[in-house]
Design an enzyme around this catalytic site. Structure first.
Site, PDB file in Angstrom:
ATOM      1  CE1 TYR A 118     -15.709 -28.334 -26.085  1.00  0.00           C
ATOM      2  CE2 TYR A 118     -15.161 -30.653 -25.871  1.00  0.00           C
ATOM      3  CZ  TYR A 118     -16.066 -29.662 -26.186  1.00  0.00           C
ATOM      4  OH  TYR A 118     -17.321 -29.995 -26.601  1.00  0.00           O
ATOM      5  CD1 TRP A 120     -19.402 -31.289 -22.936  1.00  0.00           C
ATOM      6  CD2 TRP A 120     -21.356 -31.626 -21.885  1.00  0.00           C
ATOM      7  NE1 TRP A 120     -20.408 -31.226 -23.873  1.00  0.00           N
ATOM      8  CE2 TRP A 120     -21.621 -31.442 -23.258  1.00  0.00           C
ATOM      9  CE3 TRP A 120     -22.429 -31.867 -21.036  1.00  0.00           C
ATOM     10  CZ2 TRP A 120     -22.918 -31.471 -23.795  1.00  0.00           C
ATOM     11  CZ3 TRP A 120     -23.705 -31.901 -21.566  1.00  0.00           C
ATOM     12  CH2 TRP A 120     -23.944 -31.699 -22.933  1.00  0.00           C
TER      13      TRP A 120
END
Ligand code: MGD
Ligand code: MGD
Ligand code: MO
Length: 784
Positions: A118, A120
């Site tokens: 996970y 950005w």
């Protein structure tokens, strides 16, 4: 390689910039002209390219390498984060990683590989780390994935039970310009912080918050921010509220609507399901507790009279309720989301211009941005033959409790047995809660492989580290469905050291594992960019949008698409309001579910069949040993942990540490002076931070934003002192509820004390120690 144009462009999650080169060197990033409110978060990106913490060569943790070279597969996981590294030539490092993947696959099966990865990463459709890693792992036989995100996991599970899908959360919001044109009273739970609207995943052409708030103000709209922090909404009326108590506030308002006959009974009858059950709870018919403003006042800290006034104001005017994502990143975070939909239903303005509700309006730029109908392809991910997954924030639980049962949204599930972690494009030692616990869990797997650009805490806790390029060092295409632009992102610097693109690393591994063709389709980066752009251009044409051919696109500046006209923009659920039969929702009843038989059927005490007030496990109403509520909200000076080592982020630190804001009365009671270093602690851990006094906080609340690189004191202590100010050594690693299993970082109590000992140096931005191969130690027995 593609040619670099005269005026190259760089796309980031915080904006689009022109790059100015001096000779061959990148000298400056300047915001594009069409951005009315650019973000300074690009400061420091150039400096970071060559910072001492840059990873220059593939590196392997010393005892891991020693073991594999001696033909042993046992791993001393406790050495992760402590040991020196050995730098290896690319070919050897790739051979080692490929052999490890092959071994794990054959000994334990592909489900033993955790590729949830996970995070950005960076903007750009092709070098999108998540697409890259998932495509690679799928080509290699699959992996255990993660579902949801850290941003709005609880909401993503509860909102579909209420509205049938994720409209109003992820997309389909009433647009900002329609709100700016029609709303008379805007209630913002969690404010609309400008700091957060600086960023949007995938990229930004225009920052839109400031212009829309200005339009609202120019019309004389009333702006009210309910939040523990005043500057969450500059210029709005501040309604200070205790963290985690918004559901009680809204229940109190709902009681006023019923008691004063202000609820829209027609809308409730025609468009909602199960209001009678909720009504009995609000009035107290169900549990003998009337949820009056007088009941809500001591819970929320908001005076009862203000709760009454607020309810009347929302009923008397065209009103809109905005709910920040932060409210659900908390214990029982499902409840305020459900209750906001219920309160808006009672007000009966859902689907009217400027009326109703919506989630996350300033939690990212572009929520509620009117955009043309276009989605742009990323690198396709292929099919994952492994079906198992975990809720993303349950990673430490999974590592510590393989084979054990857990509940998730009505399902009985079992945690998988994960033997390998492969991470590219996120930082769990930033984003996860209770980092001391994560560190213990992180010792379990047999191998950890990481792609990073800097020696951040994730890289330091890996066995094999591959150095990867940054956005400035590669060509890409950027597009975001929350904005209306497509842009080239040009390579404006040579890769530092031996850094390679994620794509090149995965290609090298795919070749060694015999799946090169599946992964690359024999395409170079340029081939992929042309291919993805071509498909995006086709999609655009199908929607009547004209994009230039690739070569003109590559040479020109950002392509900005037209916004739909104001009258063609959306009001959330307007179609459903107009005709609830023809536009029935996808809920079981076809209506807004204020009582859900489905949710009730799960039998969860922590998320029953209608919205309820359940006291959080940590909050100011039950503060004992740890009397202060810690807000570890998003940082104003960086995106999460990205670029913490440079620019604004570095400059904003005090004594080299993250700044903790504290109310003067709380500081005085503890003998704490402004600009001094304090110890922040609870039963889970402790960190140092530098204090700034501020009366913009509700007393009892302290604010330490996320993102300071985790910097534990050396040694084996289970709770080492964190020296830099990372709040995730303090936050609790608990699911929001059995239904959502989301992260609940915002429910956290701490104590703060002056730190009187000599200040330990912050070592977060130093590279680890390196040793050369002949010095490899013979491996000890794995520590228990
Ligand atoms: N206490 C607390 N904790 C929180 C939150 C909170 O409110 N409070 N918020 C949570 C939320 S909402 C989120 S979304 C998470 C964010 O957590 P993350 O998204 O994991 O945080 P980032 O710092 O953005 O991590 C991205 C990492 O990817 C690396 N990277 C960038 N580009 C590339 C690339 O192209 N390839 C590779 N391989 N790597 C790349 C960066 O160097 C960086 O280390 O944090 C969560 N954690
Ligand atoms: N500059 C910058 N911007 C970012 C990010 C970043 O790292 N840096 N991260 C991005 C990401 S990934 C996400 S998911 C979003 C997150 O967006 P949000 O979840 O909205 O962000 P937060 O900063 O956690 O919270 C916003 C404000 O809500 C208030 N708040 C917290 N708890 C409560 C509560 O219980 N009740 C009320 N009424 N208010 C409360 C806090 O005062 C806080 O400042 O931000 C995005 N924007
Ligand atoms: Mo997020």
């Amino acid at each position: 390689m593609l040619p670099r144009p005269e005026q190259p462009t760089v796309a980031t999650h915080w904006g689009t910039y022109h790059a100015r080169l001096e000779g061959d060197r990148i000298a400056e990033l300047r915001p594009i002209e069409i951005d009315p409110d650019p973000s300074p978060l690009s400061d420091g990106m150039i400096e970071a390219l060559t910072a001492p913490a840059r990873i220059l060569r593939p590196s392997v943790r010393a005892s891991f390498l020693a073991a594999r070279e001696a033909g042993r597969v046992a791993t001393d996981g406790a050495g992760r984060g402590h040991e020196p590294f050995v730098e290896l030539p690319w070919d050897e490092a790739l051979d080692l990683a490929a052999a490890e993947i092959a071994r794990i696959r054959s000994e334990h099966g592909n489900q033993a590989i955790y590729g949830g990865s996970y995070g950005w990463a960076s903007a750009g459709r092709f070098h999108h780390a998540q697409s890259q890693i998932h495509r690679f792992l799928n080509a290699a036989g699959g992996y255990t994935r993660s579902v949801q995100n850290y941003s709005f996991a609880a909401a993503a599970m509860i909102v579909p039970h209420i509205l049938g899908d994720d409209r109003g959360l992820v997309s389909g919001h009433s647009t900002w310009p329609r709100i700016a044109a029609h709303t008379q009273t805007l209630l913002m739970l969690g404010g609309v912080p400008w700091k957060n609207a600086q960023v949007s995943s995938g990229g930004i052409a225009r920052h839109i918050l400031t212009e829309n708030l200005a339009a609202l103000r120019a019309r004389g709209a009333r702006l009210i921010s309910a939040s523990p922090i005043r500057d969450d909404a500059e210029g709005a009326d501040w309604l200070p509220i205790r963290p985690g108590t918004d559901t009680a506030l809204m229940l109190g308002m709902a009681h006023v609507l019923l008691a004063e006959d202000l609820a829209d009974r027609d809308f409730l009858a025609s468009h909602t399901h199960g209001f009678d059950r909720l009504e009995a709870y609000i009035t107290g018919a169900a549990d003998s507790i009337a949820k009056t403003p007088d009941w809500a006042a001591p819970i929320t800290g908001v005076p009862a009279d203000r709760i009454r006034e607020l309810a009347r104001l929302l009923a008397a005017t065209r009103s809109f309720i905005m709910v920040a994502w932060s409210l659900q990143r908390a214990d029982h975070g499902e409840q305020p989301y459900w209750m906001a939909a219920a309160l808006a239903s009672m007000l009966g303005q859902i689907g009217l211009p400027g009326g109703g509700f919506g989630y996350g309006y300033a939690s990212a730029n572009g929520i509620g941005n009117p955009t043309p109908d276009l989605s742009f392809p990323a690198m396709p991910q292929l099919v994952n033959p492994v079906t198992d997954y975990i809720p993303v924030a349950r990673i430490a639980d999974a590592l510590l409790h393989p084979g054990e049962p857990y509940q998730f949204n009505g399902m009985d599930r079992i945690y998988p047995d994960l033997k390998m972690i492969y991470w590219a494009g996120g930082n769990p030692f930033h984003h996860h809660q209770d980092l001391n616990r994560l560190r213990r869990a992180w010792q379990r797997p047999e191998a950890v492989i990481v792609h990073e650009s800097w020696w951040n805490p994730l890289a330091r806790h890996a066995d094999i580290v591959f150095p990867v390029t940054t956005v400035l060092e590669r060509d890409d295409i950027a597009f975001s469905s929350r904005d209306r632009f497509v842009t080239a992102s040009h390579r404006v610097a040579d890769p530092a050291g031996e850094a390679r693109d994620d794509y090149a690393v995965f290609s090298g591994l795919a070749q060694r594992l015999g799946v090169e063709d599946e992964f690359t389709r024999s395409r170079s980066t340029e081939d992929w960019l042309r291919h993805l752009y071509g498909r995006g251009r086709q999609r655009a044409a199908a929607n009547g949008l004209d994009l230039p051919d690739f070569d003109s696109f590559w040479r020109g500046g950002p392509v900005v698409l037209d916004a739909p006209a104001l009258e063609d923009q959306i009001d959330l659920l307007a179609d459903f309001r107009a005709d609830p039969q023809a536009h029935a929702l996808s809920t079981p009843s076809g209506r807004i579910e204020l009582y859900s038989e489905t949710v009730a059927g799960f039998g969860y005490d922590d998320c029953p069949g209608h919205p309820v007030w359940i006291a959080p496990r940590e909050w100011l109403g039950a503060a004992g040993k740890y009397p202060l509520h810690l807000m570890s909200n998003q940082p104003a000076t960086r995106l999460h942990s990205q670029y913490d080592l440079v620019g604004q982020s570095r400059a904003a630190k005090l004594h080299g540490r993250e700044v903790l804001r504290m109310h003067p009365s709380d500081a005085e009671a503890r003998g704490i002076a402004d600009a001094t270093v304090v110890r922040v602690f609870n039963d889970r851990g402790a960190c140092l931070a530098a204090v700034r006094l501020s009366s913009d906080l509700l007393p009892g609340v302290v604010q330490l934003p996320t993102g300071a690189w985790f910097d534990p004191e050396e040694g084996d202590a289970p709770q080492p002192l964190e020296r830099h100010g990372n709040p995730n050594v303090l936050t609790a690693d608990r699911g929001t509820s059995k239904l959502g299993q989301g992260p609940s970082a915002h429910s956290c109590l701490v104590e703060v004390a002056p730190y009187t000992q000599p200040l330990p140096p912050v070592r977060a931005f130093e590279p680890p120690e390196f040793i050369s191969r002949p010095m490899l130690m013979p491996m000890k027995e794995p520590r228990k």
